[in-house]
Design an enzyme around this catalytic site. Sequence first.
Site, mmCIF file in Angstrom:
data_model
loop_
_atom_site.group_PDB
_atom_site.id
_atom_site.type_symbol
_atom_site.label_atom_id
_atom_site.label_comp_id
_atom_site.label_asym_id
_atom_site.label_seq_id
_atom_site.Cartn_x
_atom_site.Cartn_y
_atom_site.Cartn_z
ATOM 1 N N LYS A 170 0.652 -1.277 0.003
ATOM 2 C CA LYS A 170 -0.245 0.221 -0.009
ATOM 3 C C LYS A 170 0.981 1.317 0.252
ATOM 4 O O LYS A 170 0.649 2.312 0.158
ATOM 5 C CB LYS A 170 -0.731 0.250 1.209
ATOM 6 C CG LYS A 170 -2.087 -0.753 1.494
ATOM 7 C CD LYS A 170 -3.134 -0.454 2.474
ATOM 8 C CE LYS A 170 -3.009 -1.113 3.841
ATOM 9 N NZ LYS A 170 -3.854 -0.732 4.734
ATOM 10 N N LYS A 177 2.714 2.106 2.277
ATOM 11 C CA LYS A 177 2.705 2.684 3.627
ATOM 12 C C LYS A 177 3.574 1.927 4.426
ATOM 13 O O LYS A 177 3.957 0.754 4.399
ATOM 14 C CB LYS A 177 1.373 2.384 4.191
ATOM 15 C CG LYS A 177 0.175 3.301 4.044
ATOM 16 C CD LYS A 177 -1.147 3.118 4.750
ATOM 17 C CE LYS A 177 -1.813 4.066 5.222
ATOM 18 N NZ LYS A 177 -3.037 3.886 5.957
HETATM 19 N N1 C2G Z 1 -10.325 6.487 9.566
HETATM 20 C C1 C2G Z 1 -11.250 7.157 9.823
HETATM 21 N N2 C2G Z 1 -11.192 8.479 10.162
HETATM 22 C C2 C2G Z 1 -9.804 9.108 9.996
HETATM 23 C C3 C2G Z 1 -8.734 8.088 9.753
HETATM 24 C C4 C2G Z 1 -9.097 6.553 9.335
HETATM 25 O O1 C2G Z 1 -12.578 6.985 9.812
HETATM 26 N N3 C2G Z 1 -9.575 10.309 10.297
HETATM 27 C C5 C2G Z 1 -10.697 4.938 8.880
HETATM 28 C C6 C2G Z 1 -10.384 4.650 7.592
HETATM 29 O O2 C2G Z 1 -11.506 4.939 6.868
HETATM 30 C C7 C2G Z 1 -10.343 3.213 7.858
HETATM 31 C C8 C2G Z 1 -9.831 2.974 9.102
HETATM 32 O O3 C2G Z 1 -10.033 4.229 9.993
HETATM 33 O O4 C2G Z 1 -11.592 2.664 7.867
HETATM 34 C C9 C2G Z 1 -8.459 2.471 9.327
HETATM 35 O O5 C2G Z 1 -7.630 3.516 8.763
HETATM 36 P P1 C2G Z 1 -6.322 3.322 8.092
HETATM 37 O O6 C2G Z 1 -5.354 2.343 9.274
HETATM 38 O O7 C2G Z 1 -5.715 4.504 7.566
HETATM 39 O O8 C2G Z 1 -6.602 2.123 7.120
HETATM 40 P P2 C2G Z 1 -6.225 2.061 5.440
HETATM 41 O O9 C2G Z 1 -4.632 2.579 5.439
HETATM 42 O O10 C2G Z 1 -7.142 2.849 4.739
HETATM 43 O O11 C2G Z 1 -6.417 0.511 4.969
HETATM 44 O O12 C2G Z 1 -8.227 -3.282 2.963
HETATM 45 C C10 C2G Z 1 -8.377 -1.760 3.548
HETATM 46 C C11 C2G Z 1 -7.046 -1.270 3.812
HETATM 47 O O13 C2G Z 1 -6.587 -2.081 4.704
HETATM 48 C C12 C2G Z 1 -7.457 -0.045 4.632
#
Ligand code: C2G
Length: 128
Positions: free
Chosen positions: A44, A46
């Site tokens: 990703k 990341k």
């Molecule tokens: N999130 C949120 N509000 C934020 C930051 C994050 O609601 N200010 C939510 C994201 O939308 C996600 C969850 O928290 O549903 C986890 O965020 P991340 O760890 O950034 O996940 P991500 O990298 O988007 O990975 O297969 C799906 C991926 O693994 C998602």
Amino acid sequence: MKKVITYGTYDLLHVGHINLLRRAKELGDYLIVGLSTDEFNAGKHKEAYHCYEDRKMILEAVKYVDEVIPEETWEQKIKDVVDNKVDVFVMGDDWKGKFDFLKEYCEVVYLPRTAGISTTKIKSDLHG
Ligand code: C2G
């Protein structure tokens, strides 16, 4: 028992993550988090500050979370939903529409993201 699943990296845990986990848990009785492995994160583009084991331990301490499983591929979601008899799949709405293929197997819910907070913002704010 109504089972809910969501996925993410959950690095440097913050209120946006907790708001998502709380609302996801409110949709059922049991919440599984598919936690991105360090290898999956590399895909990703990341790089998490905390390693997978630490992120897993931290998430398992969150009262809304009942189980943490590794997220290793984009393709595992259907199998996870079927094998775990999941009723609801939840993601933040930055992913809106991206997982609609799961509608054949479970309810798909996209929840509004929490504004003004992100792991990226935390990192950049700390760099001064
Ligand atoms: N999130 C949120 N509000 C934020 C930051 C994050 O609601 N200010 C939510 C994201 O939308 C996600 C969850 O928290 O549903 C986890 O965020 P991340 O760890 O950034 O996940 P991500 O990298 O988007 O990975 O297969 C799906 C991926 O693994 C998602």
